[in-house]
Design a protein around this motif. Structure first.
Motif, PDB file in Angstrom:
ATOM      1  N   ALA A 157      39.985   4.685   7.076  1.00  0.00           N
ATOM      2  CA  ALA A 157      40.498   6.024   7.375  1.00  0.00           C
ATOM      3  C   ALA A 157      39.862   6.996   6.395  1.00  0.00           C
ATOM      4  CB  ALA A 157      42.019   6.060   7.246  1.00  0.00           C
ATOM      5  N   PRO A 158      39.865   8.300   6.704  1.00  0.00           N
ATOM      6  CA  PRO A 158      39.381   9.286   5.722  1.00  0.00           C
ATOM      7  C   PRO A 158      40.249   9.240   4.464  1.00  0.00           C
ATOM      8  CG  PRO A 158      39.608  10.262   7.898  1.00  0.00           C
ATOM      9  CD  PRO A 158      40.264   8.926   7.971  1.00  0.00           C
ATOM     10  N   ALA A 159      39.610   9.489   3.314  1.00  0.00           N
ATOM     11  CA  ALA A 159      40.332   9.503   2.038  1.00  0.00           C
ATOM     12  C   ALA A 159      39.929  10.727   1.239  1.00  0.00           C
ATOM     13  CB  ALA A 159      40.040   8.240   1.232  1.00  0.00           C
ATOM     14  N   HIS A 160      40.902  11.349   0.625  1.00  0.00           N
ATOM     15  CA  HIS A 160      40.628  12.462  -0.286  1.00  0.00           C
ATOM     16  C   HIS A 160      39.769  11.975  -1.445  1.00  0.00           C
ATOM     17  CE1 HIS A 160      41.508  15.169  -3.687  1.00  0.00           C
ATOM     18  NE2 HIS A 160      41.796  16.096  -2.783  1.00  0.00           N
ATOM     19  N   ALA A 161      40.052  10.762  -1.941  1.00  0.00           N
ATOM     20  CA  ALA A 161      39.279  10.034  -2.955  1.00  0.00           C
ATOM     21  C   ALA A 161      39.449  10.576  -4.370  1.00  0.00           C
ATOM     22  CB  ALA A 161      37.801   9.972  -2.592  1.00  0.00           C
ATOM     23  N   ASP A 162      40.154  11.685  -4.529  1.00  0.00           N
ATOM     24  CA  ASP A 162      40.524  12.145  -5.862  1.00  0.00           C
ATOM     25  C   ASP A 162      41.986  12.578  -5.830  1.00  0.00           C
ATOM     26  OD1 ASP A 162      40.207  12.606  -8.522  1.00  0.00           O
ATOM     27  OD2 ASP A 162      39.181  14.530  -8.308  1.00  0.00           O
ATOM     28  N   ALA A 183      32.063  21.102   3.311  1.00  0.00           N
ATOM     29  CA  ALA A 183      31.936  20.329   4.548  1.00  0.00           C
ATOM     30  C   ALA A 183      33.204  19.536   4.828  1.00  0.00           C
ATOM     31  CB  ALA A 183      30.736  19.392   4.443  1.00  0.00           C
ATOM     32  N   ALA A 184      33.813  18.977   3.771  1.00  0.00           N
ATOM     33  CA  ALA A 184      35.039  18.196   3.955  1.00  0.00           C
ATOM     34  C   ALA A 184      36.168  19.074   4.466  1.00  0.00           C
ATOM     35  CB  ALA A 184      35.433  17.534   2.636  1.00  0.00           C
ATOM     36  N   LEU A 185      36.297  20.271   3.918  1.00  0.00           N
ATOM     37  CA  LEU A 185      37.383  21.162   4.341  1.00  0.00           C
ATOM     38  C   LEU A 185      37.184  21.636   5.782  1.00  0.00           C
ATOM     39  CD1 LEU A 185      37.881  23.211   1.069  1.00  0.00           C
ATOM     40  CD2 LEU A 185      39.483  21.593   2.099  1.00  0.00           C
ATOM     41  N   GLN A 186      35.949  21.829   6.173  1.00  0.00           N
ATOM     42  CA  GLN A 186      35.691  22.198   7.564  1.00  0.00           C
ATOM     43  C   GLN A 186      36.067  21.049   8.493  1.00  0.00           C
ATOM     44  OE1 GLN A 186      31.571  23.343   7.521  1.00  0.00           O
ATOM     45  NE2 GLN A 186      31.964  25.295   6.460  1.00  0.00           N
ATOM     46  N   GLN A 187      35.814  19.816   8.061  1.00  0.00           N
ATOM     47  CA  GLN A 187      36.182  18.649   8.873  1.00  0.00           C
ATOM     48  C   GLN A 187      37.703  18.503   8.958  1.00  0.00           C
ATOM     49  OE1 GLN A 187      34.427  14.977   7.532  1.00  0.00           O
ATOM     50  NE2 GLN A 187      35.880  13.711   8.694  1.00  0.00           N
ATOM     51  N   ILE A 246      53.084  18.677   1.162  1.00  0.00           N
ATOM     52  CA  ILE A 246      52.180  18.524   0.036  1.00  0.00           C
ATOM     53  C   ILE A 246      50.984  19.434   0.270  1.00  0.00           C
ATOM     54  CG2 ILE A 246      52.831  16.157  -0.541  1.00  0.00           C
ATOM     55  CD1 ILE A 246      50.274  15.273   0.973  1.00  0.00           C
ATOM     56  N   ALA A 247      50.372  19.874  -0.799  1.00  0.00           N
ATOM     57  CA  ALA A 247      49.111  20.612  -0.727  1.00  0.00           C
ATOM     58  C   ALA A 247      48.072  19.818  -1.488  1.00  0.00           C
ATOM     59  CB  ALA A 247      49.268  22.003  -1.335  1.00  0.00           C
ATOM     60  N   MET A 248      46.928  19.552  -0.850  1.00  0.00           N
ATOM     61  CA  MET A 248      45.866  18.751  -1.452  1.00  0.00           C
ATOM     62  C   MET A 248      44.663  19.658  -1.703  1.00  0.00           C
ATOM     63  SD  MET A 248      46.261  15.341   0.969  1.00  0.00           S
ATOM     64  CE  MET A 248      45.400  14.251  -0.142  1.00  0.00           C
ATOM     65  N   ILE A 249      44.199  19.704  -2.960  1.00  0.00           N
ATOM     66  CA  ILE A 249      43.077  20.539  -3.336  1.00  0.00           C
ATOM     67  C   ILE A 249      41.949  19.670  -3.879  1.00  0.00           C
ATOM     68  CG2 ILE A 249      44.589  22.497  -3.790  1.00  0.00           C
ATOM     69  CD1 ILE A 249      44.352  21.890  -6.766  1.00  0.00           C
ATOM     70  N   ASP A 250      40.814  20.284  -4.165  1.00  0.00           N
ATOM     71  CA  ASP A 250      39.640  19.588  -4.722  1.00  0.00           C
ATOM     72  C   ASP A 250      39.189  18.432  -3.829  1.00  0.00           C
ATOM     73  OD1 ASP A 250      39.497  21.312  -6.809  1.00  0.00           O
ATOM     74  OD2 ASP A 250      40.422  19.990  -8.273  1.00  0.00           O
ATOM     75  N   TRP A 251      38.562  18.782  -2.706  1.00  0.00           N
ATOM     76  CA  TRP A 251      38.135  17.804  -1.706  1.00  0.00           C
ATOM     77  C   TRP A 251      36.679  17.371  -1.873  1.00  0.00           C
ATOM     78  CZ3 TRP A 251      41.074  15.710   2.327  1.00  0.00           C
ATOM     79  CH2 TRP A 251      42.388  16.183   2.416  1.00  0.00           C
ATOM     80  N   GLU A 252      36.116  17.588  -3.027  1.00  0.00           N
ATOM     81  CA  GLU A 252      34.681  17.379  -3.193  1.00  0.00           C
ATOM     82  C   GLU A 252      34.256  15.914  -3.107  1.00  0.00           C
ATOM     83  OE1 GLU A 252      34.995  17.734  -8.041  1.00  0.00           O
ATOM     84  OE2 GLU A 252      35.047  19.496  -6.749  1.00  0.00           O
ATOM     85  N   LEU A 253      35.180  14.976  -3.325  1.00  0.00           N
ATOM     86  CA  LEU A 253      34.829  13.551  -3.299  1.00  0.00           C
ATOM     87  C   LEU A 253      35.297  12.848  -2.029  1.00  0.00           C
ATOM     88  CD1 LEU A 253      35.623  12.529  -6.996  1.00  0.00           C
ATOM     89  CD2 LEU A 253      33.450  13.264  -6.013  1.00  0.00           C
ATOM     90  N   MET A 254      35.688  13.595  -1.022  1.00  0.00           N
ATOM     91  CA  MET A 254      36.246  12.997   0.190  1.00  0.00           C
ATOM     92  C   MET A 254      35.305  11.937   0.777  1.00  0.00           C
ATOM     93  SD  MET A 254      37.194  14.780   3.819  1.00  0.00           S
ATOM     94  CE  MET A 254      37.405  13.763   5.275  1.00  0.00           C
TER      95      MET A 254
END
Length: 828
Positions: A267-272, A154-158, A285-293
Motif C-alpha cells: 500500500a502507499p506509505a507516508h514513510a516518515d 508529486a506525492a501531494l498531487q497523487q 489527523i493531519a499528515m505533513i512532510d510527504w517528501e519520502l512517500m
C-alpha cells in the motif's frame, strides 16, 4: 559549530520568496530578529523581535513532558513581554528598496533552519499574497533538498486524488525549483501523541488499509530496490556502519527469499510518519512532510515507523520497548480482527519494514560527514531488532546475538575486555563471564540497556562499590554474565589502574576493545594471586603462546616494579614465597591503598561485606524418586549448572537438615553409623513397633523443624541454593525406607509446619527403565510408590501454590536437565 550564520539562512529564505535583504544598513526598512541555537551553536529558529506570539513553536514537537514544559515556559515569557530571554542572539537585516512591494511578508513569520543532512531544507511559516491564511514555504538548502521537494509535490498531487475524510494533507500552492509552498493542513489541531495507540484509530486505519494490493513478494519493485540498496552497502561499506548490521540485514533478506512467491499486501506509505509530522484532534489527523512517500510499501509500514521513531528518538527507548508496544497494539481485538480479515502477516511486514528503513538510512548516513547522537540510537535499535527476528526465526543463537548487541552498545564508550580467550567474542562459553573494565556511569547504562532488551527475559544486577555484576537470562534459557568493573579490588586492596587499562585498550576483536597484553596479564595474574589460587590452565596457555619478547616484557615489568627476580613467565605464574611477599608489598604500597584513599577502600569493603545480607536470598530445591530414578546423576549435573552458569553457591543435603545425627550414631558413633547405613539396602529395617516408630519419627521430625531454621540462616540468607537428595516426602510415601511404620495421615500432617521449598522435583520412569539402573525394588513396588508420589505432588500443588511441585519423567537425561534448569532459572 557550524560556520553558517543566521543571516545566511535568512538571505536564502527571503530570496526564494522574492525579497532581497542585506546585512548592512540600506535605505530599506530594518527588521530585527531573535535566534535560538542548536546545541552545537548553529541557528535553529529565527523570528521577528516584535512578534507577540512564539510562532516558531509551530516547528517544535511537544510530545514529551520536557518539551511541553519548554513550550509553556516560552509562551509565558512572551506573555510577560520578555521575548529576548528566550533567544541566544539578536540580529538585524535590511530590505532593499526593490522589495518594498513584499513588506507584508515581513510582519508575521518564523524560520526553521532544518535538520542536518543532505536533505536539509529551510521551512518558513508566513503570510502570503496567494493565501488568506498563513502558509509553509520550503526552501532549498541541502544538495538533495530540491529533489525531495519535487517528490513531495508529486506525492501531494497523487494523494489529492484520494479523498479521505479523516485525513488532512497540505495543498500545493506553488512549486518552483527553489521553493515549495504549501497550505497549513492543521489549523487548530494539536501535536500528535507520542504513541500510535493514542492517535485517532479510525483515520489511521483508513490510511493504512484503504489501498491494499496483494502481489508476490519477489516481483515487487519494493524488494528489488531493497536488494539493490543492500548490495551497494555491502560492496561500498562505510567503516562507521557496524559490519554486524549489514550481516544481519543480508541474513534476514536471505531468509525472505524463501517467501518470494508468497503474496504480500502492499500500500502507499507516508514513510516518515512520526509524531512531529502529524497533528490530530479527536476525529482527524493531519499528515505533513510527504517528501519520502513510497507508492508501494509493505502494509502497516507507517504504523511500524511511528512506533520505531517515536520510541527511539523520544528518550531512546530501544527495541525492547518497541516490541512490547507493537505486541500490545496488534493484539487489541480491533487490530487482530483486521489483520485476520486482510490476511496480513504482521511479523513478515515488520521484517520488510525493518530491512527497508535500516538500509535506506544507512545509505543516507553514509553520505553524512558527521553524525548526531540520534544516529547511534537508531543504528543500535535496528541492530537489536534484526537480532530479535533472527532469533525468532532460529537463524542465530540468541546469546550470540546479544553479545554482538552489547559490543555495538560499547562501541562509542570507553571499555576494555579482560581475560578473553582467542576467537570471536560472540563465541564466549556460557560458563565464562564477560569481564569489562567500564566506567561506573557506563556500567549502569549497560544495565538499563539489558533490562529492556527484547532477548532478555530477566536481568539480575548485583552492585558493589567497585563493580556491577549483571546476569541476563534469555528467553531461550541461555545466560550471559557481565561484570562492569570501575575499580580493580580484592577486598580493600586496589591492585590495578583503571585509567591505564582503558587508555591502552586495543581493537583486537571486531566490535570490542581488549586490554593490552600487559594489563590483561596483570589483571588475571594478580586476581588469582590475591585470592590465593592458581591461575587456571586456559589462561596460562594463552600467556605462554605470546611471542618470547612479549613474555620477557611482562617479566621485566613485574621485576622492575615489584622487585621480584623471576627469569621466565612461569616463575611469575608459580611464584616463590619470597616473590609472593614482594608482589604483595608492591600492591599494598600503591597510592590508592595509602592514606585517605586506602581508608576509603576499607570503608567500601566493609560496605560490600555488609551488603551480603541484602543480596538476593537463596532457595531450597528437593529431588524425590524411587531408587533407580536417576536422582544422583540429575542432582550432580544440576549442581554444576547452577554453579557455573548461574554463579550461585550450592550445598547438597541428603534427606534432611542433619542438625541431629542419625539414630544409630548414638550407638555406633557417627562414622560407623554412616558406613553401616550406606551398606544397608533401603526398606530392610525390622522395626514393627508403633511406639518405636512414633519415637523414631519424632526424632527425625524434630531435626526437620529445628534444622530448617539452621539451614535458612546458614545458607538461604547468604544466597546459597540448597538441594535435598530426598526430602520429607519420603516419610509420607515411603516411611519404611526410614524403618518407620505409621499411618500416612500422621506423617503427612507434619508437613504443614515445615517451611515449604521453592521447587520440588519428583523424578520417575517406567519400572523397566528403573530396573535396568538398579534392582533394589520390584516392579510392583516401583509402580505403587510412583503412583503415590504423583498423587501427593498433585495434592500439594493445589494446596501450596507459592511452591512448585513438578513430576519429571526422567527417560532422557538432557531433556530432564533442561526442564529442571529452566524452572530453576525462572525461580531464581
Amino acid at each position: 559549530m557550524s560556520s553558517t550564520t543566521a543571516f545566511d539562512f535568512l538571505k536564502q529564505a527571503w530570496q526564494a520568496l522574492g525579497v532581497q535583504i542585506s546585512s548592512t544598513p540600506t535605505s530599506g526598512a530594518a527588521v530585527h530578529c531573535y535566534v535560538v541555537n542548536n546545541t552545537d551553536g548553529s541557528p535553529r529558529w529565527i523570528w521577528p523581535a516584535d512578534a507577540r506570539r512564539p510562532e516558531f513553536l509551530r516547528f517544535y514537537h511537544t510530545g514529551t513532558w520536557r518539551s511541553r514544559a519548554y513550550a509553556g515556559w516560552v509562551r509565558l515569557l512572551f506573555l510577560l513581554g520578555w521575548r529576548g530571554r528566550v533567544a541566544h542572539q539578536r540580529i538585524s537585516f535590511w530590505c532593499l528598496p526593490a522589495s518594498s512591494q513584499s513588506d507584508h511578508l515581513l510582519q508575521h513569520w518564523a524560520l526553521f533552519t532544518g535538520t542536518m543532512g543532505p536533505n536539509r531544507k529551510l521551512v518558513m511559516w508566513h503570510h502570503a499574497a496567494t493565501s488568506a491564511t498563513p502558509v509553509f514555504s520550503k526552501i532549498v538548502w541541502g544538495p538533495a533538498s530540491a529533489g525531495i521537494m519535487a517528490q513531495e509535490a508529486a506525492a501531494l498531487q497523487q494523494i489529492a486524488g484520494r479523498p479521505m475524510p479523516g485525513v488532512r494533507v497540505p495543498q500545493v500552492l506553488q512549486h518552483q525549483p527553489m521553493l515549495l509552498q504549501l497550505s497549513d493542513a492543521a489549523p487548530g489541531m494539536r501535536p500528535a501523541a507520542a504513541r500510535f495507540a493514542q492517535l485517532p484509530q479510525a483515520p489511521m486505519r483508513q490510511w493504512l488499509l484503504g489501498q491494499l494490493q496483494q502481489q508476490p513478494l519477489g516481483s515487487s519493485r519494493f524488494l528489488q530496490q531493497l536488494e539493490a540498496r543492500l548490495q551497494q552497502l555491502i560492496s561500498q561499506p562505510d567503516n562507521r556502519l557496524p559490519a554486524s548490521l549489514l550481516q544481519r540485514q543480508a541474513l534476514l533478506l536471505s531468509r525472505l527469499r524463501s517467501q518470494y512467491q508468497h503474496p504480500v499486501a502492499f500500500a502507499p506509505a507516508h514513510a516518515d510518519c512520526t509524531p512531529w509530522n502529524l497533528r490530530m484532534n479527536r476525529r482527524q489527523i493531519a499528515m505533513i512532510d510527504w517528501e519520502l512517500m513510497i507508492a508501494e510499501a509493505p502494509a502497516l509500514y507507517d504504523l511500524f515507523h511511528y512506533e520505531y521513531q517515536s520510541t527511539i528518538l523520544i528518550g531512546n527507548g530501544g527495541y525492547g520497548a518497541i516490541r512490547q508496544r507493537l505486541q500490545r497494539l496488534l493484539q487489541q481485538p480491533e487490530w487482530h480482527s483486521l489483520l485476520v480479515a486482510h490476511q496480513l502477516d504482521a511479523d513478515l511486514l515488520e521484517q520488510l519494514y525493518l530491512l527497508h528503513v535500516s538500509t535506506y538510512y544507512a545509505q543516507v548516513y553514509a553520505a553524512q560527514p558527521e553524525w548526531h547522537q540520534q544516529v547511534y540510537w537508531l543504528l543500535q535499535a535496528w541492530h537489536d531488532a534484526l537480532g530479535y527476528w533472527l532469533a525468532q526465526l532460529q537463524m542465530e543463537a540468541p546469546r550470540t546475538l546479544l553479545i554482538d548487541d552489547v559490543a555495538l552498545f560499547l562501541k562509542k564508550r570507553p571499555h576494555a575486555a579482560l581475560k578473553l580467550q582467542p576467537g570471536p567474542v560472540a563465541a564466549l562459553p556460557e560458563t565464562s563471564d564477560l569481564d569489562l573494565c567500564l566506567p561506573k556511569a557506563d556500567s549502569r547504562a549497560l544495565q538499563r540497556y539489558l533490562q529492556r532488551h527484547a532477548l532478555v527475559a530477566k536481568l539480575i544486577a548485583n552492585q558493589r562499590t567497585n563493580m556491577l555484576q549483571l546476569a541476563a537470562y534469555l528467553h531461550d534459557g541461555s545466560t550471559l554474565h557481565i561484570d562492569g568493573i570501575w575499580q580493580f579490588k580484592r577486598k580493600a586492596i586496589d591492585f590495578l589502574d583503571t585509567d591505564a587499562v582503558l587508555q591502552t585498550a586495543i581493537d583486537r576483536q571486531a566490535g570490542i576493545r581488549q586490554a593490552s597484553n600487559l594489563n590483561d596479564f596483570l589483571y588475571t595474574w594478580l586476581f588469582y594471586l590475591l585470592n590465593k589460587a592458581r591461575v587456571p590452565e586456559r589462561y596460562r596457555q594463552r600467556f605462554y603462546e605470546l611471542p618470547a619478547d612479549q613474555q620477557a616484557g611482562l617479566v621485566q615489568y613485574v621485576n622492575e616494579h615489584a622487585g621480584t627476580n623471576a627469569r621466565h613467565l612461569v616463575e611469575l605464574l608459580d611464584p616463590t614465597d619470597s616473590n609472593k611477599k614482594r608482589v604483595m608489598e608492591w600492591i599494598e604500597n600503591r597510592a590508592p591503598n595509602k592514606g585517605v584513599q586506602g581508608k576509603a577502600n576499607t570503608v567500601r569493603y566493609a560496605k560490600d561485606s555488609a551488603w551480603i545480607w541484602w543480596k538476593p536470598k537463596g532457595f531450597v530445591i528437593t529431588f524425590s524418586g524411587v531408587d533407580g530414578a536417576g536422582k544422583s546423576t540429575v542432582i550432580e549435573a544440576t549442581r554444576q549448572r547452577i554453579e557455573k552458569i548461574m554463579r550461585r553457591k550450592v550445598v547438597v543435603l541428603r534427606h534432611r537438615p542433619s542438625l541431629l545425627p542419625i539414630l544409630s550414631a548414638w550407638r555406633y558413633g557417627k562414622a560407623a553409623a554412616e558406613a553401616k547405613a550406606a551398606n544397608t539396602l533401603p526398606r530392610q529395617g525390622d522395626n514393627k513397633s508403633g511406639v518405636g516408630s512414633l519415637l523414631r519419627f519424632g526424632y527425625y521430625y524434630a531435626d526437620y523443624v529445628l534444622g530448617q531454621f539452621y539451614i535458612y540462616l546458614k545458607y538461604v540468607l547468604r544466597g546459597y541454593v540448597v538441594m535435598y537428595d530426598r526430602y520429607y516426602f519420603d516419610f509420607i510415601n515411603d516411611s519404611l525406607r526410614s524403618n518407620i511404620r505409621l499411618p500416612r495421615s500422621v506423617t503427612a500432617a507434619g508437613y504443614r509446619l515445615l517451611l515449604k521449598p521453592r521447587l520440588n522435583f519428583f523424578l520417575y520412569a517406567s519400572p523397566a527403565e528403573i530396573l535396568m539402573r538398579k534392582q533394589e525394588l520390584n516392579a510392583e513396588t516401583i509402580e505403587t510408590l510412583t503412583r503415590q508420589y504423583l498423587h501427593l505432588f498433585s495434592h500439594l500443588k493445589q494446596r501450596y501454590q507459592r511452591s512448585q511441585y513438578l513430576p519429571v519423567h526422567n527417560s532422557n537425561l538432557d531433556h530432564t536437565l533442561q526442564v529442571i534448569f529452566d524452572r530453576i532459572r525462572t525461580a531464581a
